[in-house]
Design a protein around this motif. Sequence first.
Motif, PDB file in Angstrom:
ATOM      1  N   CYS A  37      13.494 -68.715   9.461  1.00 22.58           N
ATOM      2  CA  CYS A  37      14.586 -67.886   8.933  1.00 22.58           C
ATOM      3  C   CYS A  37      15.356 -68.630   7.847  1.00 22.58           C
ATOM      4  O   CYS A  37      15.763 -68.043   6.847  1.00 22.58           O
ATOM      5  CB  CYS A  37      15.525 -67.474  10.065  1.00 22.58           C
ATOM      6  SG  CYS A  37      14.849 -66.203  11.149  1.00 22.58           S
ATOM      7  N   GLN A  38      15.553 -69.947   8.025  1.00 20.08           N
ATOM      8  CA  GLN A  38      16.338 -70.676   7.037  1.00 20.08           C
ATOM      9  C   GLN A  38      15.568 -70.861   5.727  1.00 20.08           C
ATOM     10  O   GLN A  38      16.156 -70.830   4.640  1.00 20.08           O
ATOM     11  CB  GLN A  38      16.811 -72.013   7.584  1.00 20.08           C
ATOM     12  CG  GLN A  38      15.731 -72.969   8.032  1.00 20.08           C
ATOM     13  CD  GLN A  38      16.314 -74.253   8.603  1.00 20.08           C
ATOM     14  OE1 GLN A  38      17.498 -74.542   8.476  1.00 20.08           O
ATOM     15  NE2 GLN A  38      15.471 -75.052   9.240  1.00 20.08           N
ATOM     16  N   ALA A  39      14.240 -70.988   5.801  1.00 17.74           N
ATOM     17  CA  ALA A  39      13.438 -71.077   4.572  1.00 17.74           C
ATOM     18  C   ALA A  39      13.426 -69.732   3.852  1.00 17.74           C
ATOM     19  O   ALA A  39      13.478 -69.674   2.615  1.00 17.74           O
ATOM     20  CB  ALA A  39      12.016 -71.523   4.897  1.00 17.74           C
ATOM     21  N   ILE A  40      13.365 -68.642   4.605  1.00 15.69           N
ATOM     22  CA  ILE A  40      13.459 -67.300   4.026  1.00 15.69           C
ATOM     23  C   ILE A  40      14.788 -67.145   3.301  1.00 15.69           C
ATOM     24  O   ILE A  40      14.861 -66.624   2.187  1.00 15.69           O
ATOM     25  CB  ILE A  40      13.308 -66.232   5.126  1.00 15.69           C
ATOM     26  CG1 ILE A  40      11.858 -66.185   5.620  1.00 15.69           C
ATOM     27  CG2 ILE A  40      13.744 -64.844   4.623  1.00 15.69           C
ATOM     28  CD1 ILE A  40      11.646 -65.354   6.869  1.00 15.69           C
ATOM     29  N   LEU A  41      15.854 -67.653   3.926  1.00 10.65           N
ATOM     30  CA  LEU A  41      17.183 -67.550   3.330  1.00 10.65           C
ATOM     31  C   LEU A  41      17.260 -68.360   2.030  1.00 10.65           C
ATOM     32  O   LEU A  41      17.829 -67.889   1.037  1.00 10.65           O
ATOM     33  CB  LEU A  41      18.231 -68.014   4.337  1.00 10.65           C
ATOM     34  CG  LEU A  41      19.719 -67.833   4.010  1.00 10.65           C
ATOM     35  CD1 LEU A  41      20.279 -68.899   3.108  1.00 10.65           C
ATOM     36  CD2 LEU A  41      19.979 -66.451   3.377  1.00 10.65           C
ATOM     37  N   LEU A  42      16.683 -69.553   2.020  1.00  3.51           N
ATOM     38  CA  LEU A  42      16.710 -70.372   0.804  1.00  3.51           C
ATOM     39  C   LEU A  42      16.012 -69.657  -0.354  1.00  3.51           C
ATOM     40  O   LEU A  42      16.514 -69.641  -1.484  1.00  3.51           O
ATOM     41  CB  LEU A  42      16.062 -71.733   1.054  1.00  3.51           C
ATOM     42  CG  LEU A  42      15.957 -72.655  -0.170  1.00  3.51           C
ATOM     43  CD1 LEU A  42      17.327 -72.918  -0.783  1.00  3.51           C
ATOM     44  CD2 LEU A  42      15.283 -73.968   0.188  1.00  3.51           C
ATOM     45  N   LEU A  43      14.855 -69.044  -0.075  1.00  3.60           N
ATOM     46  CA  LEU A  43      14.148 -68.307  -1.118  1.00  3.60           C
ATOM     47  C   LEU A  43      14.979 -67.115  -1.591  1.00  3.60           C
ATOM     48  O   LEU A  43      15.063 -66.839  -2.795  1.00  3.60           O
ATOM     49  CB  LEU A  43      12.786 -67.838  -0.600  1.00  3.60           C
ATOM     50  CG  LEU A  43      11.886 -67.111  -1.600  1.00  3.60           C
ATOM     51  CD1 LEU A  43      11.654 -67.933  -2.859  1.00  3.60           C
ATOM     52  CD2 LEU A  43      10.549 -66.750  -0.955  1.00  3.60           C
ATOM     53  N   ALA A  44      15.621 -66.434  -0.668  1.00  5.25           N
ATOM     54  CA  ALA A  44      16.489 -65.305  -1.034  1.00  5.25           C
ATOM     55  C   ALA A  44      17.638 -65.765  -1.914  1.00  5.25           C
ATOM     56  O   ALA A  44      17.976 -65.117  -2.918  1.00  5.25           O
ATOM     57  CB  ALA A  44      17.024 -64.631   0.223  1.00  5.25           C
ATOM     58  N   GLN A  45      18.241 -66.898  -1.570  1.00  2.00           N
ATOM     59  CA  GLN A  45      19.346 -67.416  -2.374  1.00  2.00           C
ATOM     60  C   GLN A  45      18.864 -67.845  -3.755  1.00  2.00           C
ATOM     61  O   GLN A  45      19.548 -67.621  -4.758  1.00  2.00           O
ATOM     62  CB  GLN A  45      20.025 -68.580  -1.647  1.00  2.00           C
ATOM     63  CG  GLN A  45      20.880 -68.116  -0.475  1.00  2.00           C
ATOM     64  CD  GLN A  45      21.690 -69.236   0.141  1.00  2.00           C
ATOM     65  OE1 GLN A  45      21.135 -70.251   0.550  1.00  2.00           O
ATOM     66  NE2 GLN A  45      22.995 -69.056   0.229  1.00  2.00           N
ATOM     67  N   ALA A  46      17.681 -68.444  -3.822  1.00  2.00           N
ATOM     68  CA  ALA A  46      17.126 -68.834  -5.127  1.00  2.00           C
ATOM     69  C   ALA A  46      16.954 -67.613  -6.016  1.00  2.00           C
ATOM     70  O   ALA A  46      17.252 -67.650  -7.218  1.00  2.00           O
ATOM     71  CB  ALA A  46      15.792 -69.549  -4.936  1.00  2.00           C
ATOM     72  N   MET A  47      16.491 -66.496  -5.435  1.00  2.31           N
ATOM     73  CA  MET A  47      16.271 -65.276  -6.204  1.00  2.31           C
ATOM     74  C   MET A  47      17.581 -64.619  -6.651  1.00  2.31           C
ATOM     75  O   MET A  47      17.602 -63.805  -7.567  1.00  2.31           O
ATOM     76  CB  MET A  47      15.451 -64.276  -5.376  1.00  2.31           C
ATOM     77  CG  MET A  47      14.023 -64.710  -5.120  1.00  2.31           C
ATOM     78  SD  MET A  47      13.071 -64.836  -6.664  1.00  2.31           S
ATOM     79  CE  MET A  47      11.593 -65.701  -6.083  1.00  2.31           C
ATOM     80  N   SER A  48      18.682 -64.984  -5.992  1.00  2.00           N
ATOM     81  CA  SER A  48      19.966 -64.354  -6.307  1.00  2.00           C
ATOM     82  C   SER A  48      20.805 -65.143  -7.307  1.00  2.00           C
ATOM     83  O   SER A  48      21.831 -64.649  -7.785  1.00  2.00           O
ATOM     84  CB  SER A  48      20.789 -64.190  -5.021  1.00  2.00           C
ATOM     85  OG  SER A  48      21.340 -65.433  -4.586  1.00  2.00           O
ATOM     86  N   LEU A  49      20.373 -66.357  -7.649  1.00  2.00           N
ATOM     87  CA  LEU A  49      21.196 -67.225  -8.484  1.00  2.00           C
ATOM     88  C   LEU A  49      21.143 -66.835  -9.964  1.00  2.00           C
ATOM     89  O   LEU A  49      20.152 -66.282 -10.430  1.00  2.00           O
ATOM     90  CB  LEU A  49      20.743 -68.682  -8.310  1.00  2.00           C
ATOM     91  CG  LEU A  49      21.047 -69.276  -6.932  1.00  2.00           C
ATOM     92  CD1 LEU A  49      20.306 -70.595  -6.741  1.00  2.00           C
ATOM     93  CD2 LEU A  49      22.543 -69.477  -6.733  1.00  2.00           C
ATOM     94  N   PRO A  50      22.203 -67.125 -10.709  1.00  2.00           N
ATOM     95  CA  PRO A  50      22.231 -66.778 -12.140  1.00  2.00           C
ATOM     96  C   PRO A  50      21.213 -67.593 -12.939  1.00  2.00           C
ATOM     97  O   PRO A  50      20.760 -68.657 -12.513  1.00  2.00           O
ATOM     98  CB  PRO A  50      23.670 -67.128 -12.554  1.00  2.00           C
ATOM     99  CG  PRO A  50      24.137 -68.122 -11.541  1.00  2.00           C
ATOM    100  CD  PRO A  50      23.464 -67.757 -10.258  1.00  2.00           C
ATOM    101  N   LYS A  51      20.881 -67.082 -14.137  1.00  2.00           N
ATOM    102  CA  LYS A  51      19.831 -67.713 -14.949  1.00  2.00           C
ATOM    103  C   LYS A  51      20.182 -69.125 -15.396  1.00  2.00           C
ATOM    104  O   LYS A  51      19.298 -69.932 -15.663  1.00  2.00           O
ATOM    105  CB  LYS A  51      19.542 -66.834 -16.170  1.00  2.00           C
ATOM    106  CG  LYS A  51      18.859 -65.522 -15.836  1.00  2.00           C
ATOM    107  CD  LYS A  51      18.551 -64.739 -17.096  1.00  2.00           C
ATOM    108  CE  LYS A  51      17.821 -63.444 -16.772  1.00  2.00           C
ATOM    109  NZ  LYS A  51      17.508 -62.658 -17.985  1.00  2.00           N
TER     110      LYS A  51
END
Length: 249
Positions: A37-51
Amino acid sequence: MDKVIQKTIGDTVCRVHKTADFTMLSNGFIGSTNISCQAILLLAQAMSLPKNWNFTIKGLEKICAVGETAVRNMLKELETWGYLVRTKLMPSKETHGRIKYVYDFYEYSAKNTSVPQDDVVMETYTAENATLYKVKKDSHFTVISNKLLRSKKLNPKQKGLLLKVLSLPNTWRFSVSGIVRICKEGKSAIKARLAELTELGYLVRTQLKSNESKNHCFEYIYEFFEIDLSKEDAEKKSEKIHKNANRSA
């Protein structure tokens, strides 16, 4: 496996109405049982970050609110299953004699057979020292509030589990064993996360007594929330469930 019965009162997932500051995420990686779950969250956060975000271990530590070892373990999981490629660049004049890493994050990986292997169209987004390969969203996606993804109140394990819950269909029947089946983590870890989400106001889990249940047995009703409730509001939610159950039983 759980005996399939009709619950006295249906489980509920309460989502924030998204009008601004949200991220659309592929259900493909969220549904993985090969990564935590925490690795899934890290990938989700990476996808949400500004350019213009500069990806570094220290930066990821800060947004995940965990230590270096935890971040490195999450990145290693993502690399193992094909969701991340890190390229090491040797020192140069441009990097002032420092080693630099370039990150390529992928929202879909053919290596991960725990999720449907669909034909997907990938869209490329370039950040300062990273490239984000996102699935073109025409179906099978979840819209998540960036406020939740960046919340300091929840740790990556708690947010990752909540992210999984928010991606499930409205007809999903919640139980501890059912949640365990869709996660990499074991039963003890899932029970601990559910207890933490309850304490933090993101889950109200109401136990119906046998005389309140149509099935004449003890029964749990789950209500998940994308924003946290106060203890007073959580108690009111549970009281309402009991009242409705007594009318239905």
